[in-house]
Motif scaffolding. Structure first.
Motif, PDB file in Angstrom:
ATOM      1  N   ILE A  63      16.985  -4.825  11.386  1.00 27.95           N
ATOM      2  CA  ILE A  63      16.085  -3.783  10.890  1.00 27.95           C
ATOM      3  C   ILE A  63      16.088  -2.578  11.820  1.00 27.95           C
ATOM      4  N   THR A 110       8.279  -2.331  13.601  1.00 24.56           N
ATOM      5  CA  THR A 110       8.729  -3.492  12.832  1.00 24.56           C
ATOM      6  C   THR A 110       9.148  -4.622  13.758  1.00 24.56           C
ATOM      7  N   LEU A 123      12.650  -6.869   4.959  1.00 20.90           N
ATOM      8  CA  LEU A 123      11.496  -7.754   5.127  1.00 20.90           C
ATOM      9  C   LEU A 123      11.305  -8.633   3.893  1.00 20.90           C
ATOM     10  N   ILE A 161      13.469  -1.041   5.506  1.00 24.07           N
ATOM     11  CA  ILE A 161      12.511  -1.999   6.059  1.00 24.07           C
ATOM     12  C   ILE A 161      11.929  -2.882   4.962  1.00 24.07           C
ATOM     13  N   PRO A 186       3.740  -4.170   6.663  1.00 22.35           N
ATOM     14  CA  PRO A 186       4.182  -3.528   7.901  1.00 22.35           C
ATOM     15  C   PRO A 186       4.438  -2.034   7.739  1.00 22.35           C
TER      16      PRO A 186
END
Length: 720
Positions: free
Chosen positions: A639, A250, A194, A190, A207
């Motif tokens: 993701i 997410t 991101l 993640i 996040p």
């Protein structure tokens, strides 16, 4: 409503954030511990025969010894055992018995427990507790293995432990810290993705920190709910819970951030843009979460207790994530303003998104061709679903080099394959009268003559003499499909028919439990699937105020489900040669792909509806919706698929199957259905897609002048 929620969170960020932190700490401190079980018998309702047999055992044989493990001995040269070897077997068993392991009642080696060809001998490890999955017993087997090696020194023998507790030990150790591995890999994935998407360390990390806080709250709420509701958490739920929370969390954060950035590019101030973003996508996020929640709650209709426990747990997790997405996330980003995107300046300018524009153009120009190709691809993959075979043997998913697996193979060379875990046949008198010895002998003889039965033990009666127990060793491994089919049909029928007048026969044990689980799962396919589908259909109808669009949305996702399962069959059964796939896989794929994957369809069709409401033509609406939504959907899907794909790192083929199937299904849903199939069908249907009411034009902005309780952070101040 969503605009008001966003306004409260954005204008009172510290109040919102502190409330979440206090809730997380307090709930985590006060929450009871989750109770977990690996015994699938605990997850079946009372009307199944295997459960009735278990209850009869508890009443009639409360002190009955339970086989925890079997020690399999053979010579190092695999030759015939000598008298000295047999004496060494007895000596090792006595040595282990003398060590007095906690909750291990005895270790015995019967001199007659030697294979007909004289090459294999066995000793039994008997538990002093009916729960042979107990951690103390499993740890005792681990210690016993080491002690046995020392006792075997100086002999010509080698030994291996197999059976229930030994298999549980190997399963635990082969998977290692699966939860920790999944958590770490998910976090890294993640953060990296991101970071690549937004080119901002804050957005890469925030996040994750938010979802960790949500994870704490969700776990505590689940623990309270499980304690109050008496639910048992299946041992595999925790790893799935991690993936769901981080994946779905997410997704929702991305939905909000992409829309927030889009509003900033129109020139709005950060707080106004954030309120507008919550107002615009709040309904979409709530609808997407609602679809997931009702799909998970549909598992309450399952006859499997493991599914009943998993459903509410995951539904609670998604509900907590939804609340966080609408409150905590806007509060955090309202404090940061545009500094959240530092050091990137990309939020200030419109992105080229060349690929997204090309896809949007293709969808609007050639909707018929794109729809046909997309449907054809899914249909071809779906063909594989007809080859699906359910696998109930959890041991088959374990690595072949584990001691319990190798010892089981050795045992099968000399004894009936079901020797380590025999099927239990009970015979009880209807009126409580004592059972007749000749009748018991006749019953035993009838059972022994059944093709597929290795051997049947002498009857063991309870103190009252009105219940008898026979241990039936099958010629098949206890968890393989042949054994399950044999017990479900042949053995049960034979036992019921052979029961003397005035008596009733019940068949229990591991294989019987699996046979009943197979029946339960078949029932669940017929009940859970349609109920979840109808619930999702209703939510889509409420969101879109339409009858037609929800129907083709659900049909397209149903086709995606079949394509996902078909591709998994081809990969694992056909290419890798597996005997079958995890028996729960269709339910898991259906719920995760249909429910979670519907997020992307909802996001796309909501954007289509928004564009149509502005008065654009169906083709132009499709072009704009695809161009604007593709980056969001693509990033979120990669993701989310990646988080589920992390399960493929587990050293367990069942988790690997689950990881691949859900990840592949999510990618299909996002890149084929949401980006191509849904907008093309909507374009082809035109205004009919929104029947009975076309979306109203001129939707007002949800943003209004901000009266902030915090210092305003403007774009200019953020850049300084």
């Amino acid at each position: 409503m969503f605009g008001r929620i966003g306004r409260f969170s954005v204008t009172r960020p510290w109040l919102t954030i502190v409330a979440w932190i206090v809730a997380a700490v307090a709930l985590s401190a006060l929450a009871p511990s989750l109770k977990s079980t690996d015994d699938q018998a605990d997850f079946l309702p009372s009307h199944y025969e295997s459960v009735q047999a278990g209850k009869l055992q508890e009443r009639s044989f409360p002190q009955r010894e339970q086989s925890a493990a079997t020690i399999v001995f053979q010579r190092s040269d695999e030759g015939k055992l000598t008298d000295g070897d047999k004496a060494a077997v007895a000596k090792v068993a006595k040595g282990l018995q003398d060590k007095k392991y906690e909750k291990i009642k005895q270790v015995t080696a019967d001199p007659s427990a030697v294979s007909p060809d004289g090459t294999i001998a066995i000793a039994s490890v008997v538990a002093g507790d009916k729960d042979v999955y107990d951690e103390v017993i499993v740890d005792g087997i681990k210690t016993m293995r080491q002690d046995a090696k020392a006792l075997l020194e100086g002999t010509s023998l080698k030994a291996g432990f197999t059976g229930t507790a030994a298999t549980a030990l190997d399963s635990r150790e082969s998977s290692g810290n699966t939860d920790g591995m999944v958590m770490l890999a998910t976090l890294v994935l993640i953060i990296v993705l991101l970071g690549v998407i937004f080119r901002s360390p804050l957005i890469a990390l925030l996040p994750v920190l938010i979802i960790v806080l949500v994870f704490m709250v969700a776990n505590a709420v689940i623990a309270f709910a499980s304690d109050l509701g008496g639910l048992k958490a299946d041992a595999g739920t925790s790893a799935i819970l991690i993936v769901v929370l981080f994946g779905v969390g997410t997704d929702y954060i991305l939905f909000l951030l992409f829309r927030y950035r889009e509003q900033l590019r129109t020139g709005q101030q950060p707080k106004e843009a954030l309120i507008e973003a919550v107002g615009r996508v709040g309904e979409t996020i709530a609808s997407a979460a609602g679809a997931v929640i009702v799909a998970f709650l549909a598992l309450l209709l399952s006859t499997m207790g493991s599914m009943q426990a998993m459903g509410p747990s995951l539904a609670i997790a998604v509900a907590v994530t939804l609340v966080a997405a609408l409150t905590l996330v806007p509060a955090v980003f309202s404090l940061l303003g545009t500094k959240a995107f530092w050091p990137s300046k990309a939020w200030q300018r419109q992105p080229k998104n060349a690929m997204a524009h090309r896809v949007g153009g293709l969808v609007s120009r050639r909707p018929g061709i794109v729809a046909a190709i997309s449907t054809g691809l899914l249909a071809v993959l779906a063909v594989g679903v007809f080859g699906f075979k359910a696998e109930f043997d959890m041991g088959s998913s374990m690595p072949k080099d584990l001691e319990s697996v190798k010892a089981s193979k050795v045992l099968e060379k000399g004894f009936a394959a079901g020797e380590t875990d025999p099927t239990l046949v009970y015979l009880k008198s209807d009126g409580g009268a004592k059972l007749d010895a000749p009748a018991l002998a006749a019953f035993r003889a009838s059972m022994a003559k059944t093709d597929g039965v290795g051997q049947v033990s002498e009857a063991v009666t309870n103190p009252e003499g009105n219940v008898a127990l026979f241990n039936v060793a099958l010629k098949y491994r206890p968890a393989e499909e042949k054994a399950i089919s044999f017990v479900a049909d042949t053995l049960r029928d034979k036992a019921h028919q052979s029961a003397p007048d005035g008596t009733e026969a019940l068949v229990g044990g591991t294989t019987a439990v699996l046979a009943d689980i197979e029946t339960a799962v078949t029932h669940d396919y017929k009940v859970v699937f349609p109920v979840a589908g109808i619930a999702i259909l209703i939510i889509l109808g409420l969101l879109l105020r339409s009858v037609v669009a929800p129907l083709y949305l659900l049909l397209s996702v149903g086709l995606g489900f079949a394509a996902t399962l078909g591709a998994t069959v081809w990969l694992f059964q056909d290419l890798q040669g597996k005997n079958g796939l995890l028996f729960m896989l269709p339910i898991i794929v259906y719920l995760f792909v249909v429910a979670i994957g519907t997020d992307y369809n909802i996001l796309m069709v909501a954007r289509l509806r928004e564009e149509v409401a502005r008065g654009t033509s169906p083709k132009e609406a499709a072009r704009l919706a695809v161009s604007q939504s593709t980056p969001t959907i693509g990033a979120a899907a990669i993701i989310l698929a990646g988080t589920f794909g992390v399960l493929m790192l587990a050293n367990n083929s069942m988790l690997q199957q689950m990881g691949f199937a859900v990840a592949f299904g999510i990618l299909l849903t996002a890149f084929i259905m949401a980006m191509l199939l849904v907008p093309t069908i909507t374009t082809l249907l035109g205004d009919k897609a929104w029947w009975p009411r076309r979306p109203e034009t001129g939707q007002p902005s949800t943003a209004a002048p901000v009266t902030s309780h915090e210092p305003e952070m403007t774009a200019g101040s953020a850049s300084r």
